[in-house]
Design a protein around this motif. Structure first.
Motif, PDB file in Angstrom:
ATOM      1  N   CYS A   6       0.836  -1.213   0.000  1.00 21.18           N
ATOM      2  CA  CYS A   6       0.000   0.000   0.000  1.00 21.18           C
ATOM      3  C   CYS A   6       0.867   1.258   0.000  1.00 21.18           C
ATOM      4  N   GLN A   7       1.923   1.221   0.788  1.00 22.13           N
ATOM      5  CA  GLN A   7       2.813   2.383   0.849  1.00 22.13           C
ATOM      6  C   GLN A   7       3.476   2.649  -0.488  1.00 22.13           C
ATOM      7  N   GLU A   8       3.973   1.612  -1.145  1.00 24.56           N
ATOM      8  CA  GLU A   8       4.664   1.804  -2.419  1.00 24.56           C
ATOM      9  C   GLU A   8       3.685   2.215  -3.530  1.00 24.56           C
ATOM     10  N   LEU A   9       2.462   1.717  -3.469  1.00 30.77           N
ATOM     11  CA  LEU A   9       1.474   2.153  -4.459  1.00 30.77           C
ATOM     12  C   LEU A   9       1.169   3.639  -4.314  1.00 30.77           C
ATOM     13  N   CYS A  10       1.054   4.112  -3.072  1.00 22.99           N
ATOM     14  CA  CYS A  10       0.802   5.541  -2.858  1.00 22.99           C
ATOM     15  C   CYS A  10       1.981   6.389  -3.313  1.00 22.99           C
ATOM     16  N   LYS A  11       3.194   5.884  -3.122  1.00 25.02           N
ATOM     17  CA  LYS A  11       4.368   6.635  -3.583  1.00 25.02           C
ATOM     18  C   LYS A  11       4.440   6.684  -5.104  1.00 25.02           C
ATOM     19  N   ALA A  12       4.132   5.557  -5.748  1.00 19.05           N
ATOM     20  CA  ALA A  12       4.283   5.489  -7.202  1.00 19.05           C
ATOM     21  C   ALA A  12       3.136   6.167  -7.941  1.00 19.05           C
ATOM     22  N   HIS A  13       1.910   6.087  -7.397  1.00 12.84           N
ATOM     23  CA  HIS A  13       0.737   6.604  -8.119  1.00 12.84           C
ATOM     24  C   HIS A  13      -0.054   7.581  -7.260  1.00 12.84           C
ATOM     25  N   GLY A  14       0.623   8.296  -6.363  1.00 13.56           N
ATOM     26  CA  GLY A  14      -0.081   9.203  -5.458  1.00 13.56           C
ATOM     27  C   GLY A  14      -0.825  10.305  -6.177  1.00 13.56           C
ATOM     28  N   ASN A  15      -0.184  10.943  -7.151  1.00 12.70           N
ATOM     29  CA  ASN A  15      -0.833  12.041  -7.864  1.00 12.70           C
ATOM     30  C   ASN A  15      -2.056  11.561  -8.650  1.00 12.70           C
ATOM     31  N   SER A  16      -1.920  10.434  -9.320  1.00 13.54           N
ATOM     32  CA  SER A  16      -3.053   9.908 -10.100  1.00 13.54           C
ATOM     33  C   SER A  16      -4.213   9.509  -9.199  1.00 13.54           C
TER      34      SER A  16
END
Length: 918
Positions: free
Chosen positions: A841-851
């Motif tokens: 979950c943390q890495e998904l938010c880092k990679a696609h946070g803006n989208s």
């Protein structure tokens, strides 16, 4: 759209018998459904299978594989309990009072009216007629009340309303060419409501029997074997008439062979019967005498026995009485172990579990269901539902809690994951009409017809603030702004809207302008604008903070029943009495479009209607509306058996949910059956109670005393089906409907549905497996997301090593993020790898946070599901850590005390040695 029925809350028990299978699984009827409660996991679910009317009897096979249900219309369902699917159906011709599987699970004994029928138990295989009638006993002069099998499935002890109990042998026994006679146990002065075999634990043979009568007496019968004189009469307590032939059906033995019969001098050639056998070891119970050993009274005054059960292993008897008292007795000495009052009404169910350490009690009138451990005198389960209609429901912000308010003046809070009510507030003195959860999850507001608005603290379980008006008013609607600083409530008598301060509890303002009851009240999700709907055919917008007058007024041609805001605050929906849903732009004040829903919600006619549902004009309107979490569709319900789902953008009907098929409720049938109509009215409304029977006498007595006024319950007490309130969870994964049957919970179907995206010839399960074998986790995960199969997605997620999570998360295209978040939320609920999933979950938010932030509206349901799972695990970990902290403190203090004690002992020894030397 992929919603299906999941659970039924608000009514854990409504009548019928309860059964415990596998020693820890409790099954209880709820209307026309059956609830399954796991007493170890503290979870309850409801089987999706519906009967045609209220379930009155249930029975479970000894291996807990099959479930048999019988409803009020004598229709039986044979259910695979583990798969939760319906296998077979059958209808009995007489009223069924008792049903029980044999110990070897091959036969089913059914007490149908004055008959005892033995049916062969169906199996998993599909058959044209799976139920086969093996034998019918017609020895009784009145209705059969109770059944009990012997351990070898060869004998039955049956209690009847004709003041007798009989011991029936499944096989016909011959002794010297003379047919054996059924044993007849006499001496009862009232109907026998319970009859049980007592078995010798060493020989596994029956040597004693107990019968319980309705007038609070227990009869103990002893059996003595008589192998010397088989033809001798079986004593004064044994009947002397030969067993009459079975009416209407040919006699069959257990193997299904027809017997030889001769009637009116005409011989019918049939296969040789093996049903008539010689006395052998299996016929030990037919050789001997039964005699009355003792007669004991329960000493409950004018009370009656309403439920009883016997545990063979412990030789204990539990009896429930009509005054709400139950007694636990040790047999055969009739020693009273417990005698307690647990209810104000009669106990309708009392049963042991397999081990005998738990007792289950049910009270149908109050909706109480209790599981009590009699050795430690503690409750394993204590649930009570609303025993009047549920008027309103409200979700908490994290979708974990559900609050319900009903006509019984109570507010209950349920945990959706377990289906249990954990707190009940009963301070209101009149019906609860509206509920609202504050954003903090720790505060719940309730409005009532008693003229108060109460705020409940869900941490300390108390009413910490009460909002009132200078003169008493009846509140029918309630809302609060997003900040939780202002509370507004609408009335049905003065047509005003009252505004209070949450912090001080002071009445800030009274908004006047409506000329009819204000049944709809809601704040805009994005502003401080208040929308109110009234029966004066208007919807008004109020600026509570800046002015006292209405900002905007939307006029309609019919009474406005309810109002709802879309989650983005850019649309307002309201329903009118003509069955239409109007959609307004609250910013520009323009009518956007209208949905005609009177045809969609039409369905179901009342018993008093002289026309079919299609020609009836009553109830063709919506009384409750609710937007989905993303605002793409809207749910609508009213005085109908249907809940309608509409697409907001295209204004089309997507789906109709039929909330019940229960014919015990009024308004379910569509077609008018003229044969049920008489000059005096419908047959169902004609009072055909026999005043000579006990129930009729009790009913007349209660009417004379004023407890039950004649005509006070329309349709002979049959409730009318309707939906009073609809709410969709903030996660968008489920919604609830407050109906006549209770609170129905519908959730998104988690089963596999083949809905591939970007599918081509190379996207196959084999390709996913090959990518995993080649150590290409990113390719395997993308292929599984394109294939859109839940099991493969979860498998690929768990196959990624922790070091590769950042790279794999970055390679996932954005269009697959929603599906990946849903899989992570599900894994977080059921997977033990907590840190691993949180890292994802943390890495998904880092990679696609803006989208994710830009498209949060579309991802809102999935993100809220993930938030719900994280919040639940956080609470569990907090409780565990607190418990461990206190345990460590205790252990440290214990170790320190032991160290000091040891040092003191050493010092004492040194002192003693010193004195010895001296």
């Amino acid at each position: 759209m992929n919603f299906r029925f999941q659970n039924l809350l608000g009514a854990p028990y409504r009548g019928g018998n309860t059964v415990i299978s596998n020693n820890t699984v409790l099954l209880s009827p709820i209307g026309n459904r059956v609830a399954v409660t796991d007493l170890l996991k503290s979870e309850t679910t409801t089987l999706p299978i519906q009967s045609s009317s209220n379930v009155s009897l249930i029975a479970v096979s000894p291996d807990a594989t099959f479930l048999l249900t019988v409803d009020d219309r004598n229709r039986c369902h044979f259910i695979n309990l583990r798969r939760r699917v319906l296998l077979h159906r059958i209808s009995f011709k007489h009223r069924v009072a008792a049903v029980e599987f044999s110990p070897d699970a091959t036969l089913i004994a059914v007490a149908a009216g004055k008959l005892v029928q033995i049916w062969r138990s169906p199996a998993f295989r599909r058959e044209y007629f799976p139920f086969e009638l093996v034998r019918t006993f017609a020895d009784f002069d009145a209705k059969v009340n109770s059944l009990d099998w012997s351990p070898g499935s060869k004998y039955l002890i049956v209690g009847s309303k004709d003041l007798t109990a009989r011991i029936l042998c499944l096989r016909k026994l011959n002794s010297g060419g003379v047919k054996r006679k059924p044993f007849l146990l006499l001496g009862h002065r009232d109907s026998v409501v319970g009859s049980f075999f007592c078995v010798n634990s060493k020989s596994n043979r029956v040597f004693r029997a107990y019968t319980v009568t309705k007038d609070c007496y227990l009869f103990s019968w002893g059996f003595t074997s008589d192998d010397d004189d088989d033809d001798e009469s079986d004593g004064g307590e044994v009947g002397e008439g030969a067993e009459p032939p079975s009416p209407g059906t040919p006699e069959r033995d257990v193997e299904g062979n027809l017997e030889v019969s001769e009637r009116d001098g005409v011989k019918k050639r049939k296969r040789k019967s093996v049903d008539v056998v010689e006395d052998g070891d299996e016929a030990y119970l037919s050789r001997g005498k039964w005699q009355l050993l003792r007669k004991d009274g329960f000493m409950q005054g004018s009370a009656r026995v309403t439920a009883c059960d016997y545990h063979r292993g412990l030789d204990m008897l539990v009896v429930g009485f009509s005054n709400g008292v139950f007694g636990l007795y040790q047999m055969p000495d009739f020693v009273c172990i417990h005698l307690l009052s647990i209810s104000r009404e009669k106990i309708t169910s009392a049963v042991f579990n397999e081990l005998g350490n738990w007792l289950t009690f049910g009270c149908a009138k109050l909706g109480q269901l209790l599981v009590w451990e009699w050795r430690s005198e503690s409750y394993i389960l204590k649930q009570q539902g609303h025993y009047f209609d549920v008027n309103c429901v409200a979700y908490s912000a994290d979708s974990q809690l559900l609050a319900t308010g009903a006509d019984d003046n109570k507010v209950k809070v349920w945990t959706l994951s377990s289906g249990f009510c954990f707190v009940t507030f009963s301070e209101h003195t009149n019906a609860v009409t509206a509920l609202h959860f504050m954003a903090s999850n720790n505060c719940l507001l309730s409005a009532s017809l008693d003229g108060t608005i109460r705020a409940w603290d869900l941490l300390r379980y108390r009413n910490f603030r009460t909002f009132t008006t200078p003169s008493s008013r009846q509140f029918v609607s309630l809302t609060a702004d997003q900040s939780g600083e202002v509370i507004c409530a609408g009335t049905s008598d003065s047509f005003e809207i009252f505004v209070w301060s949450m912090k001080t509890g002071r009445l800030l303002e009274v908004l006047s302008g409506h000329e009819a009851p204000v049944h709809g009240l809601v704040f805009s999700p994005t502003s401080v604008v208040l929308a109110s709907a009234s029966h004066d055919k208007t919807v008004r917008l109020w600026d509570v903070f800046d002015s006292k007058g209405a900002v905007e007024t939307f006029t309609h041609t019919h009474d406005v029943l309810t109002v709802a805001y879309r989650p983005d605050g850019r649309q307002l929906a309201c329903s009118t009495l003509d069955g239409q849903i109007h959609f307004w732009d609250p910013i520009d004040g323009l009518l956007m479009y209208t949905i005609e829903g009177s045809r969609d919600i039409a369905g179901g006619r009342l018993m008093t209607d002289r026309r079919s549902a299609a020609n009836s004009t009553s109830g063709k309107f919506f009384t409750t509306l609710c937007y989905s979490a993303d605002g793409s569709f809207i749910l609508a319900g009213g005085s109908s058996r249907y809940i309608c789902m509409y697409d907001v953008g295209d204004q089309v009907l997507l789906r109709r949910f039929q909330i019940t098929h229960n014919l015990s409720l009024d308004g379910v049938l569509d077609i008018l059956n003229s044969k049920n109509m008489t000059e005096a009215g419908p047959l169902d409304l004609i009072d055909d109670d026999n005043s000579d029977i006990e129930e009729g006498v009790d009913k007349q007595t209660r009417e004379k005393l004023g407890f039950d006024l004649p005509g006070s319950l329309p349709n002979r007490g049959r409730p009318i089906i309707q939906t009073k309130c609809l709410r969709i969870a903030p996660t968008g994964r489920n919604f609830v409907a407050a109906t006549t049957e209770g609170v129905l919970v519908y959730s998104v179907d988690e089963s596999f549905i083949f809905d591939p995206t970007d599918l081509d010839i190379n996207v196959t399960p084999e390709a996913v497996e090959e990518s995993l074998r080649e150590n290409q986790p990113s390719k395997a995960l993308i292929l599984s997301l394109r294939l859109n199969e839940d099991s493969f997605i979860k498998k690929c997620i768990l196959a990624v090593s922790p070091a590769d999570i950042p790279a794999v998360a970055t390679s996932i295209p954005y269009k697959y993020i929603q599906r990946l978040v849903e899989a992570l939320a599900d894994l977080l609920e059921n997977c033990p790898h907590l840190e691993f999933i949180l890292r994802w979950c943390q890495e998904l938010c880092k990679a696609h946070g803006n989208s994710i932030q830009q498209n949060s509206r579309n991802l809102l349901p999935s993100l809220k599901s993930l938030q719900k799972a994280i919040t639940r695990i956080h609470q569990d970990l907090a409780d565990t850590c607190s418990s461990n902290e206190y345990m460590l403190r205790y252990l440290c203090s214990s170790v320190t005390a032991e160290y000091h004690l040891e040092m003191a002992t050493v010092n004492l020894c040194k002192i003693k040695q010193h004195f010895d030397v001296v």
